[in-house]
Scaffold this motif. Structure first.
Motif, PDB file in Angstrom:
ATOM      1  N   ALA A   1     -12.665 -40.746  74.305  1.00 49.86           N
ATOM      2  CA  ALA A   1     -13.972 -41.280  74.679  1.00 49.86           C
ATOM      3  C   ALA A   1     -14.594 -42.054  73.527  1.00 49.86           C
ATOM      4  O   ALA A   1     -15.233 -43.102  73.732  1.00 49.86           O
ATOM      5  CB  ALA A   1     -14.891 -40.141  75.124  1.00 49.86           C
ATOM      6  N   ARG A   2     -14.402 -41.566  72.310  1.00 56.01           N
ATOM      7  CA  ARG A   2     -14.935 -42.270  71.142  1.00 56.01           C
ATOM      8  C   ARG A   2     -14.219 -43.607  70.961  1.00 56.01           C
ATOM      9  O   ARG A   2     -14.849 -44.611  70.603  1.00 56.01           O
ATOM     10  CB  ARG A   2     -14.797 -41.405  69.887  1.00 56.01           C
ATOM     11  CG  ARG A   2     -15.552 -41.954  68.692  1.00 56.01           C
ATOM     12  CD  ARG A   2     -15.524 -41.021  67.502  1.00 56.01           C
ATOM     13  NE  ARG A   2     -16.439 -41.470  66.467  1.00 56.01           N
ATOM     14  CZ  ARG A   2     -17.706 -41.135  66.374  1.00 56.01           C
ATOM     15  NH1 ARG A   2     -18.229 -40.297  67.272  1.00 56.01           N
ATOM     16  NH2 ARG A   2     -18.475 -41.606  65.399  1.00 56.01           N
ATOM     17  N   ALA A   3     -12.908 -43.615  71.162  1.00 57.41           N
ATOM     18  CA  ALA A   3     -12.155 -44.869  71.053  1.00 57.41           C
ATOM     19  C   ALA A   3     -12.683 -45.908  72.034  1.00 57.41           C
ATOM     20  O   ALA A   3     -12.834 -47.087  71.687  1.00 57.41           O
ATOM     21  CB  ALA A   3     -10.675 -44.603  71.298  1.00 57.41           C
ATOM     22  N   ILE A   4     -12.984 -45.472  73.236  1.00 61.97           N
ATOM     23  CA  ILE A   4     -13.519 -46.384  74.240  1.00 61.97           C
ATOM     24  C   ILE A   4     -14.901 -46.878  73.833  1.00 61.97           C
ATOM     25  O   ILE A   4     -15.224 -48.063  73.963  1.00 61.97           O
ATOM     26  CB  ILE A   4     -13.550 -45.697  75.618  1.00 61.97           C
ATOM     27  CG1 ILE A   4     -12.112 -45.468  76.098  1.00 61.97           C
ATOM     28  CG2 ILE A   4     -14.325 -46.525  76.635  1.00 61.97           C
ATOM     29  CD1 ILE A   4     -12.000 -44.548  77.295  1.00 61.97           C
ATOM     30  N   SER A   5     -15.721 -45.979  73.298  1.00 61.76           N
ATOM     31  CA  SER A   5     -17.064 -46.378  72.862  1.00 61.76           C
ATOM     32  C   SER A   5     -17.001 -47.351  71.691  1.00 61.76           C
ATOM     33  O   SER A   5     -17.935 -48.138  71.473  1.00 61.76           O
ATOM     34  CB  SER A   5     -17.892 -45.147  72.484  1.00 61.76           C
ATOM     35  OG  SER A   5     -17.429 -44.572  71.265  1.00 61.76           O
ATOM     36  N   CYS A   6     -15.908 -47.306  70.925  1.00 60.00           N
ATOM     37  CA  CYS A   6     -15.703 -48.237  69.803  1.00 60.00           C
ATOM     38  C   CYS A   6     -15.015 -49.529  70.257  1.00 60.00           C
ATOM     39  O   CYS A   6     -14.609 -50.344  69.422  1.00 60.00           O
ATOM     40  CB  CYS A   6     -14.874 -47.572  68.710  1.00 60.00           C
ATOM     41  SG  CYS A   6     -15.723 -46.241  67.837  1.00 60.00           S
ATOM     42  N   ASN A   7     -14.846 -49.678  71.568  1.00 60.31           N
ATOM     43  CA  ASN A   7     -14.255 -50.878  72.162  1.00 60.31           C
ATOM     44  C   ASN A   7     -12.795 -51.081  71.758  1.00 60.31           C
ATOM     45  O   ASN A   7     -12.310 -52.223  71.664  1.00 60.31           O
ATOM     46  CB  ASN A   7     -15.058 -52.127  71.791  1.00 60.31           C
ATOM     47  CG  ASN A   7     -16.486 -52.068  72.311  1.00 60.31           C
ATOM     48  OD1 ASN A   7     -16.712 -51.730  73.474  1.00 60.31           O
ATOM     49  ND2 ASN A   7     -17.442 -52.376  71.451  1.00 60.31           N
ATOM     50  N   LEU A   8     -12.082 -49.984  71.528  1.00 59.59           N
ATOM     51  CA  LEU A   8     -10.655 -50.096  71.238  1.00 59.59           C
ATOM     52  C   LEU A   8      -9.889 -50.462  72.499  1.00 59.59           C
ATOM     53  O   LEU A   8     -10.204 -49.995  73.599  1.00 59.59           O
ATOM     54  CB  LEU A   8     -10.109 -48.782  70.691  1.00 59.59           C
ATOM     55  CG  LEU A   8     -10.298 -48.482  69.201  1.00 59.59           C
ATOM     56  CD1 LEU A   8      -9.663 -47.151  68.857  1.00 59.59           C
ATOM     57  CD2 LEU A   8      -9.695 -49.579  68.346  1.00 59.59           C
ATOM     58  N   ASP A   9      -8.873 -51.285  72.344  1.00 57.27           N
ATOM     59  CA  ASP A   9      -7.951 -51.603  73.432  1.00 57.27           C
ATOM     60  C   ASP A   9      -6.698 -50.746  73.373  1.00 57.27           C
ATOM     61  O   ASP A   9      -6.111 -50.417  74.401  1.00 57.27           O
ATOM     62  CB  ASP A   9      -7.554 -53.083  73.356  1.00 57.27           C
ATOM     63  CG  ASP A   9      -8.737 -54.006  73.516  1.00 57.27           C
ATOM     64  OD1 ASP A   9      -9.268 -54.092  74.633  1.00 57.27           O
ATOM     65  OD2 ASP A   9      -9.143 -54.624  72.512  1.00 57.27           O
ATOM     66  N   VAL A  10      -6.269 -50.416  72.136  1.00 51.96           N
ATOM     67  CA  VAL A  10      -5.028 -49.670  71.931  1.00 51.96           C
ATOM     68  C   VAL A  10      -5.270 -48.595  70.876  1.00 51.96           C
ATOM     69  O   VAL A  10      -5.822 -48.880  69.811  1.00 51.96           O
ATOM     70  CB  VAL A  10      -3.877 -50.594  71.464  1.00 51.96           C
ATOM     71  CG1 VAL A  10      -2.588 -49.806  71.282  1.00 51.96           C
ATOM     72  CG2 VAL A  10      -3.675 -51.742  72.449  1.00 51.96           C
ATOM     73  N   LEU A  11      -4.838 -47.357  71.173  1.00 50.09           N
ATOM     74  CA  LEU A  11      -4.978 -46.260  70.226  1.00 50.09           C
ATOM     75  C   LEU A  11      -3.684 -45.460  70.171  1.00 50.09           C
ATOM     76  O   LEU A  11      -3.103 -45.128  71.202  1.00 50.09           O
ATOM     77  CB  LEU A  11      -6.112 -45.315  70.640  1.00 50.09           C
ATOM     78  CG  LEU A  11      -6.293 -44.067  69.758  1.00 50.09           C
ATOM     79  CD1 LEU A  11      -6.856 -44.458  68.393  1.00 50.09           C
ATOM     80  CD2 LEU A  11      -7.198 -43.043  70.445  1.00 50.09           C
ATOM     81  N   ALA A  12      -3.230 -45.165  68.949  1.00 51.58           N
ATOM     82  CA  ALA A  12      -2.114 -44.239  68.767  1.00 51.58           C
ATOM     83  C   ALA A  12      -2.662 -42.912  68.276  1.00 51.58           C
ATOM     84  O   ALA A  12      -3.432 -42.873  67.316  1.00 51.58           O
ATOM     85  CB  ALA A  12      -1.103 -44.797  67.765  1.00 51.58           C
ATOM     86  N   ILE A  13      -2.283 -41.828  68.926  1.00 47.66           N
ATOM     87  CA  ILE A  13      -2.568 -40.487  68.441  1.00 47.66           C
ATOM     88  C   ILE A  13      -1.367 -40.041  67.628  1.00 47.66           C
ATOM     89  O   ILE A  13      -0.239 -40.003  68.133  1.00 47.66           O
ATOM     90  CB  ILE A  13      -2.853 -39.517  69.597  1.00 47.66           C
ATOM     91  CG1 ILE A  13      -4.175 -39.890  70.285  1.00 47.66           C
ATOM     92  CG2 ILE A  13      -2.896 -38.075  69.104  1.00 47.66           C
ATOM     93  CD1 ILE A  13      -4.533 -39.012  71.468  1.00 47.66           C
ATOM     94  N   THR A  14      -1.608 -39.706  66.368  1.00 49.54           N
ATOM     95  CA  THR A  14      -0.509 -39.431  65.427  1.00 49.54           C
ATOM     96  C   THR A  14      -0.777 -38.127  64.682  1.00 49.54           C
ATOM     97  O   THR A  14      -0.984 -38.123  63.464  1.00 49.54           O
ATOM     98  CB  THR A  14      -0.370 -40.595  64.428  1.00 49.54           C
ATOM     99  OG1 THR A  14      -1.641 -40.806  63.775  1.00 49.54           O
ATOM    100  CG2 THR A  14       0.041 -41.885  65.122  1.00 49.54           C
ATOM    101  N   ASP A  15      -0.782 -37.030  65.395  1.00 44.08           N
ATOM    102  CA  ASP A  15      -1.034 -35.746  64.756  1.00 44.08           C
ATOM    103  C   ASP A  15       0.124 -35.347  63.854  1.00 44.08           C
ATOM    104  O   ASP A  15       1.261 -35.810  64.015  1.00 44.08           O
ATOM    105  CB  ASP A  15      -1.270 -34.668  65.824  1.00 44.08           C
ATOM    106  CG  ASP A  15      -2.675 -34.721  66.388  1.00 44.08           C
ATOM    107  OD1 ASP A  15      -3.617 -34.887  65.596  1.00 44.08           O
ATOM    108  OD2 ASP A  15      -2.837 -34.595  67.615  1.00 44.08           O
ATOM    109  N   HIS A  16      -0.165 -34.459  62.911  1.00 42.03           N
ATOM    110  CA  HIS A  16       0.818 -34.052  61.914  1.00 42.03           C
ATOM    111  C   HIS A  16       1.906 -33.170  62.516  1.00 42.03           C
ATOM    112  O   HIS A  16       1.641 -32.043  62.947  1.00 42.03           O
ATOM    113  CB  HIS A  16       0.132 -33.306  60.765  1.00 42.03           C
ATOM    114  CG  HIS A  16      -0.774 -34.153  59.943  1.00 42.03           C
ATOM    115  ND1 HIS A  16      -0.303 -35.044  58.997  1.00 42.03           N
ATOM    116  CD2 HIS A  16      -2.129 -34.275  59.921  1.00 42.03           C
ATOM    117  CE1 HIS A  16      -1.326 -35.663  58.426  1.00 42.03           C
ATOM    118  NE2 HIS A  16      -2.442 -35.217  58.966  1.00 42.03           N
ATOM    119  N   ASP A  17       3.119 -33.700  62.557  1.00 43.37           N
ATOM    120  CA  ASP A  17       4.307 -32.926  62.942  1.00 43.37           C
ATOM    121  C   ASP A  17       4.190 -32.276  64.313  1.00 43.37           C
ATOM    122  O   ASP A  17       4.806 -31.237  64.572  1.00 43.37           O
ATOM    123  CB  ASP A  17       4.609 -31.856  61.884  1.00 43.37           C
ATOM    124  CG  ASP A  17       4.945 -32.458  60.530  1.00 43.37           C
ATOM    125  OD1 ASP A  17       5.753 -33.396  60.491  1.00 43.37           O
ATOM    126  OD2 ASP A  17       4.380 -32.004  59.515  1.00 43.37           O
TER     127      ASP A  17
END
Length: 304
Positions: free
Chosen positions: A23-39
């Motif tokens: 939801a935050r990514a959308i509010s920041c007007n992101l088009d593409v997001l990678a979720i890259t959690d540790h291991d």
């Protein structure tokens, strides 16, 4: 197009649950997001389900950030477009999780010996099924009044040579690159300036990463200067690497935000060049091309 290829949820050391991060990514007007959690890739199914349910106009890139051992340094390799259902990859990440648990147990033992009990129980309660990191211990120490900030905790308890420090036993860098490739992804050297390497060691790291088959390097992060970005792109060109961008977002702060200042100039080849994203370039700030195209005038040397 606004792209951020490095972010964390509470499945590792991020503070936001998956839905809140998206939801935050959308509010920041992101088009593409990678979720890259540790291991771990445990957040990815939940993220995909949330996007399907909400029909949000955000493209999710399946990612991970693997901790590796390179000489005496801990180096992080981001995997992008990996297959999160690959059984071999999941088994390999499980071996990293076991290393994390063993390190956490030893950290807790050392802290208890220093009259700081209850660390492991508190950390495990916070982590749940996620990945245990030093940040979880740092938060515990702040909550119990041992220090007034995360930075102070690391300096006093968790840095090399301090009470709670335990050397890592991570997979080697070349193996992590191979794991990512075997899972169908691209390997990216994460935040190369955060390791406090001097110029000689940084060049050696990039050389070894490229020799291992690495694909790209993060040259754009919110705290980097234009000169640092230019110098990192020069290293990419020397080793035939493409460029990635990432905020390394863990929590809302005044100095970092999803997608903030993650621009690329036109003369830089992005890691997503062949992903089918249109347009393939990020909106650039006016001085970006001129700064990155200029001849180097300063060194990247920093204290080791």
């Amino acid at each position: 197009m606004k792209i951020d290829l490095h972010s964390h949820t509470n499945h590792s050391d991020g503070l936001l649950p998956v839905a809140e991060l998206l939801a935050r990514a959308i509010s920041c007007n992101l088009d593409v997001l990678a979720i890259t959690d540790h291991d771990t890739v445990s957040a990815l199914p939940q993220a995909a389900a949330w996007l399907t349910e909400t029909q949000a106009s955000l493209t999710l890139i399946n990612g991970v950030e693997i901790s590796t051992a390179w000489h005496e340094f801990e180096i992080h390799i981001v995997g992008l477009n990996i297959n999160p259902d690959c059984p071999q990859f999941l088994a390999r990440l499980a071996s990293q999780q076991q290393r994390r648990l063993e390190r956490a147990q030893e950290m807790a033992r050392r802290l208890e010996k220093a009259q700081i009990p209850g660390a492991l129980e508190a950390v495990l309660a916070e982590v749940g099924n996620g990945a245990i990191t030093r940040s979880h211990f740092a938060r515990f120490l702040v909550k119990t009044g041992r220090a007034d900030s995360m930075n102070a905790v690391f300096k006093k308890y968790l840095a090399r040579g301090k009470t709670g420090y335990v050397p890592n036993n991570w997979v080697d860098l070349a193996s992590a690159v191979q794991w990512i490739h075997d899972a169908g992804g691209q390997a990216v050297l994460a935040h190369p300036l955060k390791y406090n390497l001097n110029g000689r060691y940084l060049k050696r790291l990039v050389t070894d990463f490229a020799a291992a088959g690495g694909d790209a390097m993060e040259i754009i992060s919110p705290q980097q200067t234009p000169v640092q970005r230019r110098d990192l792109w020069t290293l990419c060109l020397q080793h035939q690497l493409t460029a990635s961008v990432g905020s390394d977002f863990h929590q809302p702060t005044t100095w970092n935000e999803l997608g903030k200042h993650l621009y690329l100039p036109d003369d830089v080849t992005p890691v997503w060049a062949n992903w089918g994203l249109v347009p393939k370039r990020l909106t650039q700030e006016p001085e970006a091309t001129a700064v990155l195209s200029a001849a180097p005038t300063t060194s990247m040397d920093t204290p080791r």
